[in-house]
Design a protein around this motif. Structure first.
Motif, PDB file in Angstrom:
ATOM      1  N   THR A   1       0.830  -1.216   0.000  1.00 25.68           N
ATOM      2  CA  THR A   1       0.000   0.000   0.000  1.00 25.68           C
ATOM      3  C   THR A   1       0.852   1.248   0.000  1.00 25.68           C
ATOM      4  N   VAL A   2       1.985   1.222   0.713  1.00 24.06           N
ATOM      5  CA  VAL A   2       2.903   2.368   0.693  1.00 24.06           C
ATOM      6  C   VAL A   2       3.474   2.556  -0.710  1.00 24.06           C
ATOM      7  N   LEU A   3       3.833   1.441  -1.384  1.00 22.73           N
ATOM      8  CA  LEU A   3       4.378   1.537  -2.744  1.00 22.73           C
ATOM      9  C   LEU A   3       3.336   2.018  -3.743  1.00 22.73           C
ATOM     10  N   LEU A   4       2.097   1.542  -3.576  1.00 20.83           N
ATOM     11  CA  LEU A   4       1.036   1.895  -4.525  1.00 20.83           C
ATOM     12  C   LEU A   4       0.292   3.163  -4.135  1.00 20.83           C
ATOM     13  N   GLN A   5       0.496   3.637  -2.879  1.00 20.58           N
ATOM     14  CA  GLN A   5      -0.178   4.837  -2.382  1.00 20.58           C
ATOM     15  C   GLN A   5      -1.698   4.729  -2.487  1.00 20.58           C
ATOM     16  N   SER A   6      -2.220   3.528  -2.287  1.00 21.78           N
ATOM     17  CA  SER A   6      -3.666   3.350  -2.385  1.00 21.78           C
ATOM     18  C   SER A   6      -4.070   2.022  -1.764  1.00 21.78           C
ATOM     19  N   SER A   7      -4.811   2.090  -0.668  1.00 21.37           N
ATOM     20  CA  SER A   7      -5.321   0.853  -0.066  1.00 21.37           C
ATOM     21  C   SER A   7      -6.395   0.238  -0.959  1.00 21.37           C
ATOM     22  N   SER A   8      -7.104   1.079  -1.721  1.00 25.34           N
ATOM     23  CA  SER A   8      -8.133   0.566  -2.630  1.00 25.34           C
ATOM     24  C   SER A   8      -7.510  -0.339  -3.690  1.00 25.34           C
ATOM     25  N   THR A   9      -6.352   0.076  -4.231  1.00 28.99           N
ATOM     26  CA  THR A   9      -5.678  -0.744  -5.227  1.00 28.99           C
ATOM     27  C   THR A   9      -5.195  -2.047  -4.616  1.00 28.99           C
ATOM     28  N   THR A  10      -4.587  -1.950  -3.428  1.00 33.36           N
ATOM     29  CA  THR A  10      -4.113  -3.153  -2.746  1.00 33.36           C
ATOM     30  C   THR A  10      -5.268  -4.104  -2.459  1.00 33.36           C
ATOM     31  N   THR A  11      -6.382  -3.549  -1.966  1.00 31.21           N
ATOM     32  CA  THR A  11      -7.551  -4.372  -1.652  1.00 31.21           C
ATOM     33  C   THR A  11      -8.077  -5.064  -2.910  1.00 31.21           C
ATOM     34  N   SER A  12      -8.158  -4.331  -4.003  1.00 31.59           N
ATOM     35  CA  SER A  12      -8.651  -4.921  -5.256  1.00 31.59           C
ATOM     36  C   SER A  12      -7.742  -6.052  -5.723  1.00 31.59           C
ATOM     37  N   ILE A  13      -6.419  -5.855  -5.598  1.00 28.63           N
ATOM     38  CA  ILE A  13      -5.478  -6.908  -5.994  1.00 28.63           C
ATOM     39  C   ILE A  13      -5.656  -8.141  -5.118  1.00 28.63           C
ATOM     40  N   VAL A  14      -5.776  -7.911  -3.801  1.00 29.87           N
ATOM     41  CA  VAL A  14      -5.942  -9.042  -2.874  1.00 29.87           C
ATOM     42  C   VAL A  14      -7.229  -9.793  -3.178  1.00 29.87           C
ATOM     43  N   VAL A  15      -8.324  -9.054  -3.417  1.00 30.48           N
ATOM     44  CA  VAL A  15      -9.602  -9.690  -3.735  1.00 30.48           C
ATOM     45  C   VAL A  15      -9.475 -10.521  -5.014  1.00 30.48           C
ATOM     46  N   SER A  16      -8.772  -9.981  -6.011  1.00 31.55           N
ATOM     47  CA  SER A  16      -8.591 -10.707  -7.268  1.00 31.55           C
ATOM     48  C   SER A  16      -7.741 -11.960  -7.069  1.00 31.55           C
ATOM     49  N   LEU A  17      -6.669 -11.842  -6.277  1.00 29.32           N
ATOM     50  CA  LEU A  17      -5.795 -12.986  -6.027  1.00 29.32           C
ATOM     51  C   LEU A  17      -6.521 -14.082  -5.257  1.00 29.32           C
ATOM     52  N   VAL A  18      -7.322 -13.671  -4.280  1.00 27.66           N
ATOM     53  CA  VAL A  18      -8.089 -14.658  -3.516  1.00 27.66           C
ATOM     54  C   VAL A  18      -9.132 -15.309  -4.420  1.00 27.66           C
ATOM     55  N   GLY A  19      -9.779 -14.496  -5.262  1.00 24.64           N
ATOM     56  CA  GLY A  19     -10.774 -15.038  -6.186  1.00 24.64           C
ATOM     57  C   GLY A  19     -10.181 -16.022  -7.174  1.00 24.64           C
ATOM     58  N   ALA A  20      -8.893 -15.832  -7.517  1.00 28.15           N
ATOM     59  CA  ALA A  20      -8.218 -16.734  -8.452  1.00 28.15           C
ATOM     60  C   ALA A  20      -7.519 -17.880  -7.728  1.00 28.15           C
ATOM     61  N   ASP A  21      -7.715 -17.980  -6.409  1.00 28.69           N
ATOM     62  CA  ASP A  21      -7.114 -19.038  -5.588  1.00 28.69           C
ATOM     63  C   ASP A  21      -5.591 -18.980  -5.570  1.00 28.69           C
ATOM     64  N   THR A  22      -5.026 -17.795  -5.899  1.00 30.19           N
ATOM     65  CA  THR A  22      -3.578 -17.613  -5.793  1.00 30.19           C
ATOM     66  C   THR A  22      -3.165 -17.404  -4.347  1.00 30.19           C
ATOM     67  N   VAL A  23      -4.022 -16.733  -3.595  1.00 30.05           N
ATOM     68  CA  VAL A  23      -3.813 -16.485  -2.165  1.00 30.05           C
ATOM     69  C   VAL A  23      -5.030 -17.010  -1.424  1.00 30.05           C
ATOM     70  N   THR A  24      -4.816 -17.614  -0.266  1.00 34.64           N
ATOM     71  CA  THR A  24      -5.945 -18.129   0.511  1.00 34.64           C
ATOM     72  C   THR A  24      -6.709 -16.991   1.164  1.00 34.64           C
ATOM     73  N   VAL A  25      -7.928 -17.276   1.569  1.00 37.19           N
ATOM     74  CA  VAL A  25      -8.762 -16.260   2.226  1.00 37.19           C
ATOM     75  C   VAL A  25      -8.108 -15.787   3.518  1.00 37.19           C
ATOM     76  N   LYS A  26      -7.577 -16.720   4.299  1.00 37.34           N
ATOM     77  CA  LYS A  26      -6.957 -16.339   5.577  1.00 37.34           C
ATOM     78  C   LYS A  26      -5.762 -15.422   5.361  1.00 37.34           C
ATOM     79  N   GLN A  27      -4.936 -15.706   4.361  1.00 39.88           N
ATOM     80  CA  GLN A  27      -3.799 -14.836   4.065  1.00 39.88           C
ATOM     81  C   GLN A  27      -4.277 -13.471   3.567  1.00 39.88           C
ATOM     82  N   GLY A  28      -5.335 -13.479   2.751  1.00 39.07           N
ATOM     83  CA  GLY A  28      -5.885 -12.221   2.254  1.00 39.07           C
ATOM     84  C   GLY A  28      -6.392 -11.329   3.357  1.00 39.07           C
ATOM     85  N   ILE A  29      -6.958 -11.913   4.418  1.00 35.18           N
ATOM     86  CA  ILE A  29      -7.467 -11.121   5.540  1.00 35.18           C
ATOM     87  C   ILE A  29      -6.333 -10.369   6.225  1.00 35.18           C
TER      88      ILE A  29
END
Length: 575
Positions: free
Chosen positions: A110-138
């Motif tokens: 988030t510090v690198l991207l200067q946007s928690s919204s962008t980070t959140t969207s990436i995490v949601v996409s990664l979790v949706g694609a099963d690249t990252v687990t839900v627990k790790q995404g939280i």
């Protein structure tokens, strides 16, 4: 109501006084204890001469003008950061992270991207694609909550020219940090031990089905983006694709280190690197920083330039906004100002959430409010609930991304919402608990009195050094190598001993007092050096007054003094 008078500095104000803009008000005055009425607020706001009305309307127009470019500066700042750190942020996300590593990845990304919204969207996409687990995404979402507050902390640094404003603005900015840090300190161990957020959101998303639709853009984005996109446009797919393993940064520069183009004379035929063109506009165009022959380093340089331009715009507009607000508030009663901004805390939470939903960024909401705290128009007690509302409003971006995905993505988006709601329930309703983040923020604000550069140290330690250190240590333990695990254990023991010794030194050996005394001495020395020209002018004026009083010129007085020194007999100690 006592008369208010302008003051020039903090040292000129009586003990127990409060300072708003150029006004000074004694809190020990019995009149201060009596709240202003809404009638007084209406009178101060509406009962004006035609000249005052004209000045007020001009001031409002000027505020809106500089506010637009302030938002433009924030946009350029964020876009520049995304270009500079997009590849690095994407590479941070992995599929084997413990809770601490997930938290730190969320902060650093988030510090690198200067946007928690962008980070959140990436995490949601990664979790949706099963690249990252839900627990790790939280846990990543918890880190994104902390990292988002770096932007308004940078904005607070624009008040460095005024000690009073810097103290208030930095406290107003860091109250967001304190709430997020405290919430994570409680909820991360609880989540790691019980899976509270995981089980709650799993139950709520049992029957979730993906929805069709398009991404919604808020009105502020539509106002600012047309001009910002003419300067620089970010390829938003970079961080997500790298995080999901679909590509690397080199993938976007396949033509001997440059982007691929069908016709180099026509930039619109080029494929996007870190920067992109707008091919979906009514009239397609490429931004000013787009170069068909750009390499990765060239595009990063463009990101640096956009970041610096955004920073300059921020500070120029912040300076102008502060001056205009001070002029508008000049002569206004502190009691009236505080009454006008004193709304119910829970209503303030709703207002903060509503504003953030409209602008789609908690960073924009808190960054715009920070100067109001700096000039004294908004109290810290009002900034806290507005910040809490902004934390809730920023979860909408994750919801919008999750609606187009699957159950896992929606589960993470809901976890973000309930994390913030749980934090509010813990820290806001009870006054004693509410005072903990407030007092911590006030202490950080007071630290700027000891050292003006403290905000820079705070940002470097809290948002860069500390997350990277913990991220490195967590990877030592999660790598599976027994040697690295042993090294990590040694480092943890050394850090623990250093923290214990530091606490002992500060508490029982006067370390805190020694450090404070050192900083106070340093600040006094710096103030003395900066005030030396004014002091010399004052001394010269006093010497001229003395010369006029004695009837002697300055040179004659100096000669008389030298003569008296030569004829004066030596003292015994001199002999």
């Amino acid at each position: 109501m006592s008369e208010e008078k302008p003051v020039t500095s903090r040292k000129d104000r009586p003990t127990g006084s409060m300072h708003v803009g150029d006004a000074d008000f004694d809190v020990n005055d019995p009149a201060y204890e009596m709240d202003a009425t809404w009638g007084e607020v209406c009178t101060a706001c509406c009962v004006r001469t035609p000249v005052e009305w004209a000045f007020g309307l001009f001031g409002i127009a000027a505020v809106l003008f500089f506010l637009y470019f302030f938002l433009l500066g924030l946009d350029l700042l964020g876009n520049g950061a995304k270009v500079m750190g997009g590849c690095a942020a994407g590479a941070l996300f992995g599929d084997d992270m413990n809770p601490i590593a997930g938290l730190m990845v969320g902060i650093v990304a988030t510090v690198l991207l200067q946007s928690s919204s962008t980070t959140t969207s990436i995490v949601v996409s990664l979790v949706g694609a099963d690249t990252v687990t839900v627990k790790q995404g939280i846990f990543m979402i918890m880190g994104a909550n902390i990292g988002t507050s770096v932007t308004n902390t940078i904005v607070a640094m624009g008040h460095m020219g005024d000690g009073d404003q810097l103290e208030r603005a930095f406290a107003g900015a860091t109250v967001h940090d304190m709430f997020n840090f405290l919430s994570v300190a409680i909820l991360l161990p609880v989540e790691a031990a019980t899976g509270y957020l995981f089980h709650l959101t799993e139950a709520l998303t049992t029957n979730f089905k993906a929805q069709d639709g398009e991404k919604w853009e808020g009105p502020v984005v539509k106002l600012v983006s047309p001009l910002a996109s003419r300067i620089i446009m970010v390829n938003k797919k970079v961080a997500g694709d790298i995080a999901s393993g679909k590509s690397t940064c080199d993938t976007y520069y396949p033509n001997n280190g440059t982007i691929s183009c069908e016709d180099y004379s026509d930039p619109l035929t080029c494929k996007s690197g870190l920067l992109a063109c707008d091919t979906k506009a009514d009239v397609p165009f490429c931004p000013a920083f787009f170069d068909p022959e750009a390499t990765e380093s060239v595009d990063r340089t463009s990101g640096v330039c956009a970041f610096i331009i955004g920073l300059i715009l921020l500070f120029i507009c912040l300076f102008a906004l502060v001056k205009i607000l001070q002029r508008i508030m000049m002569g206004a009663s502190t009691r009236v100002l505080y009454k006008a901004t004193n709304i119910n805390g829970y209503l303030a939470i709703l207002i903060g959430a509503g504003i953030t939903i409209l602008v789609q960024s908690s960073s924009i909401t808190t960054s715009v409010l920070t100067p109001l705290v700096g000039v004294g128009a908004l109290r810290l007690e009002q900034m806290l609930p507005l910040t809490l509302g902004a934390n809730i409003g920023t979860t909408v971006t994750g919801f919008l991304a999750a609606l187009l995905g699957n159950k896992n993505g929606m589960q993470v988006a809901l976890a973000h919402l309930f994390f913030n709601i749980t934090g509010i329930v813990i820290w806001y309703p009870v006054p004693f608990m509410r005072n903990i983040p407030l007092n911590a923020a006030r202490a950080l604000g007071r630290s700027t009195r000891l050292f003006r550069g403290f905000p820079l140290i705070y940002i470097a330690v809290a948002f860069i050094a500390m997350p990277l250190v913990f991220l490195g240590i967590s990877y030592l333990f999660s790598d599976g190598n027994s040697g690295l695990t042993a090294l990590g254990s040694i480092i943890v023991i050394i850090l623990a001993l250093a923290i214990i010794y530091t606490g002992y030194f500060c508490k029982y050996q006067g370390g805190s007092e020694k450090c404070t005394e050192c900083l106070v001495t340093r600040e006094k020395r710096n103030n003395a050096v900066s005030n030396l020209p004014d002091d010399m002018e004052w001394l010269k004026a006093k010497v001229r007054e003395l010369s006029e009083h004695t009837g002697l010129s300055v040179d004659e007085e100096a000669g008389a003094d030298e003569a008296s020194d030569e004829t004066e007999p030596p003292k015994e100690e001199d002999a």
